[in-house]
Design a protein around this motif. Sequence first.
Motif, mmCIF file in Angstrom:
data_model
loop_
_atom_site.group_PDB
_atom_site.id
_atom_site.type_symbol
_atom_site.label_atom_id
_atom_site.label_comp_id
_atom_site.label_asym_id
_atom_site.label_seq_id
_atom_site.Cartn_x
_atom_site.Cartn_y
_atom_site.Cartn_z
ATOM 1 N N PHE A 130 -8.460 -3.207 -11.734
ATOM 2 C CA PHE A 130 -7.554 -2.552 -10.697
ATOM 3 C C PHE A 130 -7.272 -4.122 -9.899
ATOM 4 O O PHE A 130 -5.926 -3.871 -9.195
ATOM 5 N N ASP A 131 -8.188 -4.919 -9.748
ATOM 6 C CA ASP A 131 -7.511 -5.996 -8.661
ATOM 7 C C ASP A 131 -6.211 -6.644 -9.161
ATOM 8 O O ASP A 131 -5.386 -6.877 -8.556
ATOM 9 N N ALA A 132 -6.442 -7.062 -10.561
ATOM 10 C CA ALA A 132 -5.218 -7.616 -11.243
ATOM 11 C C ALA A 132 -3.924 -6.850 -11.101
ATOM 12 O O ALA A 132 -2.782 -7.318 -10.928
ATOM 13 N N TRP A 133 -4.035 -5.398 -11.323
ATOM 14 C CA TRP A 133 -2.951 -4.595 -11.314
ATOM 15 C C TRP A 133 -2.516 -4.451 -9.832
ATOM 16 O O TRP A 133 -1.332 -4.879 -9.629
ATOM 17 N N LEU A 134 -3.374 -4.395 -8.882
ATOM 18 C CA LEU A 134 -2.713 -4.473 -7.537
ATOM 19 C C LEU A 134 -2.348 -5.746 -7.124
ATOM 20 O O LEU A 134 -1.136 -5.928 -6.376
ATOM 21 N N TYR A 135 -2.940 -6.756 -7.385
ATOM 22 C CA TYR A 135 -2.287 -8.086 -7.266
ATOM 23 C C TYR A 135 -0.974 -8.530 -7.758
ATOM 24 O O TYR A 135 -0.222 -9.247 -6.860
ATOM 25 N N ARG A 136 -0.839 -8.033 -8.775
ATOM 26 C CA ARG A 136 0.650 -8.047 -9.414
ATOM 27 C C ARG A 136 1.586 -7.448 -8.597
ATOM 28 O O ARG A 136 2.674 -7.812 -8.229
ATOM 29 N N ILE A 137 1.397 -6.189 -8.083
ATOM 30 C CA ILE A 137 2.252 -5.432 -7.035
ATOM 31 C C ILE A 137 2.398 -6.250 -5.875
ATOM 32 O O ILE A 137 3.534 -6.467 -5.369
ATOM 33 N N ALA A 138 1.468 -6.931 -5.396
ATOM 34 C CA ALA A 138 1.475 -7.720 -4.262
ATOM 35 C C ALA A 138 2.524 -8.921 -4.387
ATOM 36 O O ALA A 138 3.130 -9.303 -3.595
ATOM 37 N N THR A 139 2.116 -9.503 -5.473
ATOM 38 C CA THR A 139 3.011 -10.795 -5.847
ATOM 39 C C THR A 139 4.490 -10.553 -6.047
ATOM 40 O O THR A 139 5.235 -11.299 -5.616
ATOM 41 N N ASN A 140 4.542 -9.445 -6.763
ATOM 42 C CA ASN A 140 5.991 -9.277 -6.787
ATOM 43 C C ASN A 140 6.900 -8.668 -5.660
ATOM 44 O O ASN A 140 7.862 -9.139 -5.494
ATOM 45 N N LEU A 141 6.219 -7.950 -4.738
ATOM 46 C CA LEU A 141 6.743 -7.621 -3.438
ATOM 47 C C LEU A 141 6.903 -8.792 -2.626
ATOM 48 O O LEU A 141 7.565 -9.017 -1.723
ATOM 49 N N GLY A 142 5.946 -9.752 -2.656
ATOM 50 C CA GLY A 142 5.671 -11.093 -1.892
ATOM 51 C C GLY A 142 6.948 -11.814 -2.251
ATOM 52 O O GLY A 142 7.464 -12.393 -1.301
ATOM 53 N N PHE A 148 0.729 -1.335 -0.074
ATOM 54 C CA PHE A 148 0.057 0.005 0.062
ATOM 55 C C PHE A 148 0.823 1.324 -0.151
ATOM 56 O O PHE A 148 0.482 2.555 -0.515
ATOM 57 N N ILE A 149 2.129 1.385 0.525
ATOM 58 C CA ILE A 149 2.801 2.279 0.496
ATOM 59 C C ILE A 149 3.231 2.631 -1.108
ATOM 60 O O ILE A 149 3.331 3.497 -1.553
ATOM 61 N N ARG A 150 3.513 1.463 -1.633
ATOM 62 C CA ARG A 150 3.947 1.433 -3.252
ATOM 63 C C ARG A 150 2.597 1.860 -3.873
ATOM 64 O O ARG A 150 2.810 2.872 -4.707
ATOM 65 N N LEU A 151 1.489 1.435 -3.806
ATOM 66 C CA LEU A 151 0.287 1.630 -4.378
ATOM 67 C C LEU A 151 0.274 3.433 -4.339
ATOM 68 O O LEU A 151 -0.206 3.798 -5.286
ATOM 69 N N HIS A 152 0.422 3.863 -2.891
ATOM 70 C CA HIS A 152 0.025 5.289 -2.802
ATOM 71 C C HIS A 152 1.159 5.964 -3.918
ATOM 72 O O HIS A 152 0.823 7.247 -4.253
ATOM 73 N N ARG A 153 2.317 5.664 -4.111
ATOM 74 C CA ARG A 153 3.247 6.224 -5.010
ATOM 75 C C ARG A 153 2.788 6.012 -6.568
ATOM 76 O O ARG A 153 3.217 6.984 -7.184
ATOM 77 N N VAL A 154 2.264 5.060 -6.886
ATOM 78 C CA VAL A 154 2.125 4.586 -8.241
ATOM 79 C C VAL A 154 0.489 4.885 -8.681
ATOM 80 O O VAL A 154 0.454 4.432 -9.934
ATOM 81 N N ILE A 155 -0.270 4.856 -7.953
ATOM 82 C CA ILE A 155 -1.823 4.859 -8.322
ATOM 83 C C ILE A 155 -2.093 5.842 -9.449
ATOM 84 O O ILE A 155 -2.958 5.407 -10.134
ATOM 85 N N ARG A 156 -1.174 6.845 -9.600
ATOM 86 C CA ARG A 156 -1.899 7.569 -10.686
ATOM 87 C C ARG A 156 -1.565 6.904 -12.044
ATOM 88 O O ARG A 156 -1.994 7.590 -13.175
ATOM 89 N N ARG A 157 -0.690 5.981 -11.976
ATOM 90 C CA ARG A 157 -0.156 5.254 -13.424
ATOM 91 C C ARG A 157 -1.394 4.272 -13.813
ATOM 92 O O ARG A 157 -1.414 3.910 -14.844
ATOM 93 N N PHE A 158 -2.329 4.054 -12.936
ATOM 94 C CA PHE A 158 -3.304 3.064 -13.096
ATOM 95 C C PHE A 158 -4.207 3.553 -14.356
ATOM 96 O O PHE A 158 -4.886 4.801 -14.089
ATOM 97 N N ARG A 159 -4.404 2.602 -15.284
ATOM 98 C CA ARG A 159 -5.296 3.232 -16.351
ATOM 99 C C ARG A 159 -6.603 2.943 -16.027
ATOM 100 O O ARG A 159 -7.185 1.953 -15.713
#
Length: 212
Positions: free
Chosen positions: A67-79, A51-62
């Motif tokens: 959105f869920d798939a986009w967010l889950y990819r962030i979660a997967t990569n960081l995990g 969610f720290i990362r999301l706050h920085r990059v949410i403006r890039r979301f198309r």
Amino acid sequence: MDEQELIRRAASGDLDAFEELVARKRERVFWIAYHIVGDEELARDVAQEVFIRLHRVIRRFRAGGRFDAWLYRIATNLGIDAFRRERPHRAAAALEEIGERAAPGEGAASGPGTEPASPATGGAGESPAGDTLRRREVRRIFLTLSLLLTRKQRLAFMLREIEGLTTAEVAEIMETRESTVRNHVLQARRVLQEELRRRYPEYCRPRGLRRD
């Protein structure tokens, strides 16, 4: 508020909208992280980082995207990053310990020592508390059995069968082919079904019986 509007406001800098978005997605992000790293404390750290990362990059979301798939990819990569970083320093939790713990993140009633719901109870008139207990018991069983899966099988199964993403979306998140995702899910389903019948027969309907 509609989720797309919530995302739009969060992307424009509305902190209240962002906090509401976090509240809606926190539990799912935690479970994705947990199924990757296999440790509750580390999964919570990963979720916070997501969610720290999301706050920085949410403006890039198309707008209009998933959105869920986009967010889950962030979660997967960081995990995955956390798993690789921490693996030499953390022992995997014992199967018995995970099996005895109620699912975290579901309210004050969850946690060690919480009694699971009986599979024989419940029905159309079940109270909300009873529904929560049954969901917690199902979650507990899945956590126990999922330890028998490989990390990739567990992630593919959770994203496809539990979170409801398409095979294409799961393949994109895992950076692999769709055929590989289908194979992971098929193998995971076989293992889970076999072990569910062996360990928890009370949850399995006998084969060959039909209801009129």
